[in-house]
Motif scaffolding. Structure first.
Motif, PDB file in Angstrom:
ATOM      1  N   MET A 179      16.906  -3.819  14.031  1.00 28.87           N
ATOM      2  CA  MET A 179      16.254  -5.110  13.989  1.00 28.87           C
ATOM      3  C   MET A 179      15.423  -5.190  12.706  1.00 28.87           C
ATOM      4  N   PRO A 180      15.529  -6.288  11.977  1.00 25.68           N
ATOM      5  CA  PRO A 180      14.817  -6.401  10.704  1.00 25.68           C
ATOM      6  C   PRO A 180      13.303  -6.260  10.826  1.00 25.68           C
ATOM      7  N   LEU A 181      12.710  -6.686  11.946  1.00 27.05           N
ATOM      8  CA  LEU A 181      11.261  -6.572  12.091  1.00 27.05           C
ATOM      9  C   LEU A 181      10.827  -5.111  12.109  1.00 27.05           C
ATOM     10  N   PHE A 182      11.601  -4.251  12.761  1.00 28.15           N
ATOM     11  CA  PHE A 182      11.271  -2.828  12.775  1.00 28.15           C
ATOM     12  C   PHE A 182      11.358  -2.236  11.370  1.00 28.15           C
ATOM     13  N   LEU A 183      12.344  -2.667  10.602  1.00 30.99           N
ATOM     14  CA  LEU A 183      12.453  -2.203   9.222  1.00 30.99           C
ATOM     15  C   LEU A 183      11.258  -2.684   8.416  1.00 30.99           C
ATOM     16  N   LEU A 184      10.835  -3.922   8.621  1.00 34.59           N
ATOM     17  CA  LEU A 184       9.654  -4.446   7.928  1.00 34.59           C
ATOM     18  C   LEU A 184       8.423  -3.612   8.263  1.00 34.59           C
ATOM     19  N   LEU A 185       8.261  -3.259   9.514  1.00 31.70           N
ATOM     20  CA  LEU A 185       7.116  -2.428   9.913  1.00 31.70           C
ATOM     21  C   LEU A 185       7.198  -1.040   9.289  1.00 31.70           C
ATOM     22  N   ARG A 186       8.408  -0.475   9.191  1.00 30.81           N
ATOM     23  CA  ARG A 186       8.573   0.829   8.522  1.00 30.81           C
ATOM     24  C   ARG A 186       8.252   0.729   7.041  1.00 30.81           C
ATOM     25  N   LEU A 187       8.686  -0.365   6.411  1.00 35.23           N
ATOM     26  CA  LEU A 187       8.414  -0.547   4.987  1.00 35.23           C
ATOM     27  C   LEU A 187       6.915  -0.680   4.728  1.00 35.23           C
ATOM     28  N   HIS A 188       6.205  -1.223   5.680  1.00 36.36           N
ATOM     29  CA  HIS A 188       4.751  -1.389   5.542  1.00 36.36           C
ATOM     30  C   HIS A 188       4.041  -0.035   5.489  1.00 36.36           C
ATOM     31  N   ARG A 189       4.663   0.990   6.091  1.00 31.68           N
ATOM     32  CA  ARG A 189       4.025   2.310   6.165  1.00 31.68           C
ATOM     33  C   ARG A 189       4.386   3.244   5.012  1.00 31.68           C
ATOM     34  N   VAL A 190       5.278   2.820   4.116  1.00 26.66           N
ATOM     35  CA  VAL A 190       5.676   3.687   3.004  1.00 26.66           C
ATOM     36  C   VAL A 190       5.232   3.072   1.684  1.00 26.66           C
ATOM     37  N   GLN A 191       5.192   3.914   0.668  1.00 27.11           N
ATOM     38  CA  GLN A 191       4.823   3.430  -0.652  1.00 27.11           C
ATOM     39  C   GLN A 191       6.051   2.798  -1.312  1.00 27.11           C
ATOM     40  N   LEU A 192       5.885   1.590  -1.787  1.00 24.11           N
ATOM     41  CA  LEU A 192       6.972   0.867  -2.444  1.00 24.11           C
ATOM     42  C   LEU A 192       6.913   1.080  -3.947  1.00 24.11           C
ATOM     43  N   PRO A 193       8.002   1.029  -4.656  1.00 21.20           N
ATOM     44  CA  PRO A 193       9.347   0.658  -4.226  1.00 21.20           C
ATOM     45  C   PRO A 193      10.035   1.788  -3.467  1.00 21.20           C
ATOM     46  N   VAL A 194      10.967   1.400  -2.617  1.00 15.66           N
ATOM     47  CA  VAL A 194      11.745   2.364  -1.850  1.00 15.66           C
ATOM     48  C   VAL A 194      13.208   1.942  -1.882  1.00 15.66           C
ATOM     49  N   ARG A 195      14.078   2.930  -1.944  1.00 16.13           N
ATOM     50  CA  ARG A 195      15.520   2.683  -2.023  1.00 16.13           C
ATOM     51  C   ARG A 195      16.120   2.819  -0.624  1.00 16.13           C
ATOM     52  N   VAL A 196      16.933   1.848  -0.242  1.00 15.17           N
ATOM     53  CA  VAL A 196      17.590   1.832   1.064  1.00 15.17           C
ATOM     54  C   VAL A 196      19.090   1.967   0.835  1.00 15.17           C
ATOM     55  N   THR A 197      19.711   2.960   1.471  1.00 10.41           N
ATOM     56  CA  THR A 197      21.131   3.212   1.252  1.00 10.41           C
ATOM     57  C   THR A 197      21.978   3.044   2.509  1.00 10.41           C
ATOM     58  N   ASP A 198      21.380   3.119   3.683  1.00 16.20           N
ATOM     59  CA  ASP A 198      22.130   2.966   4.928  1.00 16.20           C
ATOM     60  C   ASP A 198      22.702   1.542   4.996  1.00 16.20           C
ATOM     61  N   PRO A 199      24.015   1.392   5.228  1.00 13.52           N
ATOM     62  CA  PRO A 199      24.619   0.049   5.207  1.00 13.52           C
ATOM     63  C   PRO A 199      23.957  -0.939   6.168  1.00 13.52           C
ATOM     64  N   GLU A 200      23.608  -0.504   7.364  1.00 13.18           N
ATOM     65  CA  GLU A 200      22.963  -1.406   8.323  1.00 13.18           C
ATOM     66  C   GLU A 200      21.572  -1.808   7.837  1.00 13.18           C
ATOM     67  N   GLU A 201      20.831  -0.870   7.268  1.00 16.82           N
ATOM     68  CA  GLU A 201      19.504  -1.191   6.758  1.00 16.82           C
ATOM     69  C   GLU A 201      19.581  -2.075   5.512  1.00 16.82           C
ATOM     70  N   VAL A 202      20.605  -1.901   4.690  1.00 16.11           N
ATOM     71  CA  VAL A 202      20.795  -2.786   3.525  1.00 16.11           C
ATOM     72  C   VAL A 202      21.028  -4.217   4.008  1.00 16.11           C
ATOM     73  N   ARG A 203      21.799  -4.369   5.088  1.00 18.50           N
ATOM     74  CA  ARG A 203      22.026  -5.694   5.665  1.00 18.50           C
ATOM     75  C   ARG A 203      20.712  -6.283   6.168  1.00 18.50           C
ATOM     76  N   GLN A 204      19.883  -5.456   6.802  1.00 15.63           N
ATOM     77  CA  GLN A 204      18.590  -5.929   7.289  1.00 15.63           C
ATOM     78  C   GLN A 204      17.670  -6.306   6.131  1.00 15.63           C
ATOM     79  N   VAL A 205      17.731  -5.547   5.044  1.00 15.32           N
ATOM     80  CA  VAL A 205      16.939  -5.888   3.856  1.00 15.32           C
ATOM     81  C   VAL A 205      17.362  -7.260   3.343  1.00 15.32           C
ATOM     82  N   SER A 206      18.662  -7.522   3.322  1.00 17.72           N
ATOM     83  CA  SER A 206      19.123  -8.830   2.842  1.00 17.72           C
ATOM     84  C   SER A 206      18.614  -9.952   3.740  1.00 17.72           C
ATOM     85  N   LEU A 207      18.518  -9.703   5.047  1.00 16.77           N
ATOM     86  CA  LEU A 207      17.970 -10.706   5.959  1.00 16.77           C
ATOM     87  C   LEU A 207      16.479 -10.926   5.702  1.00 16.77           C
TER      88      LEU A 207
END
Length: 91
Positions: A1-29
Motif C-alpha cells: 500500500m502506498p501509504l505504508f511506503l510513505l510512512l517508511r520513507l518518512h523514517r529514512v534519510q532521503l534521497p533513497v533508491r527504490v528497486t523493488d518493482p512493486e515499490e517502484v509502482r507505489q512510488v509512481s502513485l
C-alpha cells in the motif's frame, strides 16, 4: 500500500533508491498524487537483457507530510485474537 511506503520513507534519510518493482509502482502513485518527488530511470541488466525500473525518492512534499500527520491520528485497528491452551494465539 502506498501509504505504508510513505510512512517508511518518512523514517529514512532521503534521497533513497527504490528497486523493488512493486515499490517502484507505489512510488509512481505517490508522485502522481503529489505526496513525494522522485526521479525514475531504467537500468539495463547484462545478464538477462532485462530492463529494470528504479526510482530515486528525493523529497516528501508538504501534502505528503500532511498525509503522514493524518495517518498518525488514525486509531489503531483492534486486533481480535483467539487464545488457545499453551499460550498459542490466532490473529
Amino acid at each position: 500500500m502506498p501509504l505504508f511506503l510513505l510512512l517508511r520513507l518518512h523514517r529514512v534519510q532521503l534521497p533513497v533508491r527504490v528497486t523493488d518493482p512493486e515499490e517502484v509502482r507505489q512510488v509512481s502513485l505517490l508522485v502522481a498524487t503529489g505526496l513525494i518527488e522522485a526521479e525514475f530511470a531504467a537500468i539495463r541488466s547484462r545478464a538477462r537483457q532485462a530492463v529494470w525500473q528504479v526510482a530515486t525518492v528525493t523529497r516528501i512534499t508538504e501534502e505528503g507530510f500532511a498525509e503522514i500527520a493524518r495517518a498518525g491520528k488514525m486509531p489503531e485497528p483492534a486486533q481480535a485474537f483467539i487464545r488457545f491452551p499453551r499460550g498459542l494465539r490466532l490473529l
